[in-house]
Scaffold this motif. Structure first.
Motif, PDB file in Angstrom:
ATOM      1  N   LYS A  80       0.706  -1.283  -0.196  1.00 28.83           N
ATOM      2  CA  LYS A  80       0.627   0.283  -0.064  1.00 28.83           C
ATOM      3  C   LYS A  80       0.303   1.192   0.092  1.00 28.83           C
ATOM      4  O   LYS A  80       0.620   2.279  -0.611  1.00 28.83           O
ATOM      5  CB  LYS A  80      -0.585   0.436   1.473  1.00 28.83           C
ATOM      6  N   LEU A  81       2.229   1.119   1.119  1.00 26.35           N
ATOM      7  CA  LEU A  81       3.090   2.665   0.821  1.00 26.35           C
ATOM      8  C   LEU A  81       3.316   2.194  -0.412  1.00 26.35           C
ATOM      9  O   LEU A  81       3.949   3.968  -0.554  1.00 26.35           O
ATOM     10  CB  LEU A  81       3.306   2.542   2.237  1.00 26.35           C
ATOM     11  N   THR A  82       3.795   1.469  -1.381  1.00 30.74           N
ATOM     12  CA  THR A  82       4.633   1.735  -1.633  1.00 30.74           C
ATOM     13  C   THR A  82       3.656   2.262  -3.162  1.00 30.74           C
ATOM     14  O   THR A  82       4.620   2.791  -4.065  1.00 30.74           O
ATOM     15  CB  THR A  82       5.770   0.511  -2.594  1.00 30.74           C
ATOM     16  N   GLU A  83       2.370   2.020  -2.842  1.00 34.69           N
ATOM     17  CA  GLU A  83       2.037   2.362  -5.021  1.00 34.69           C
ATOM     18  C   GLU A  83       1.380   3.868  -4.504  1.00 34.69           C
ATOM     19  O   GLU A  83       1.293   4.141  -4.916  1.00 34.69           O
ATOM     20  CB  GLU A  83       0.280   1.697  -4.054  1.00 34.69           C
ATOM     21  N   HIS A  84       1.990   4.373  -2.906  1.00 31.27           N
ATOM     22  CA  HIS A  84       1.816   5.624  -3.102  1.00 31.27           C
ATOM     23  C   HIS A  84       3.021   6.467  -3.638  1.00 31.27           C
ATOM     24  O   HIS A  84       3.093   7.611  -3.488  1.00 31.27           O
ATOM     25  CB  HIS A  84       1.203   5.922  -1.489  1.00 31.27           C
ATOM     26  N   GLY A  85       3.929   5.907  -3.699  1.00 38.87           N
ATOM     27  CA  GLY A  85       5.062   6.317  -4.489  1.00 38.87           C
ATOM     28  C   GLY A  85       6.176   6.561  -3.063  1.00 38.87           C
ATOM     29  O   GLY A  85       7.644   7.381  -3.787  1.00 38.87           O
TER      30      GLY A  85
END
Length: 117
Positions: free
Chosen positions: A94-99
């Protein structure tokens, strides 16, 4: 354009109350708090997303540190480091999806970071 201190200040005050109730230590390590930020919304989103995950993984007597540094190219890096339970794969995704860059390892805790221009 607001300064780092103007953006983080109100968020820190609210977070401090939550952390005190849970007996979590909250620290600030800001290299240049008076620096103006162009990507204010990105910083606000980053703080909300990363601090929310960090608080959820922390227990009594854990520590969260909000830090900021500037590299040679004058890019500003914000990091949230916590020594709570490591993040699950779903939280990291989830955090990686946000960049955001996420590092979560047993014995080293969790670090979430983002670079701003």
């Amino acid at each position: 354009m607001n300064s780092i201190a103007a953006i983080i200040g109100p968020i820190y005050q609210k977070l401090l109350q939550i952390c005190e109730k849970r007996q979590i230590s909250l620290n600030l390590d800001l290299e240049r708090p008076s620096l103006k930020i162009r990507q204010e919304q990105l910083l606000r989103d980053f703080l909300q997303d990363s601090l929310s995950c960090s608080i959820k993984c922390c227990k009594k007597h854990n520590k969260i540190t909000i830090s900021q540094s500037i590299d040679e190219q004058r890019k500003i890096r914000f990091s949230i480091k916590s020594d709570g339970d490591i993040f699950g794969d779903d939280v990291k995704a989830k955090l990686t999806e946000h960049g955001y860059h996420v590092r979560s390892r047993f014995g080293y805790g969790n670090t979430i970071s983002v670079e701003l221009n």
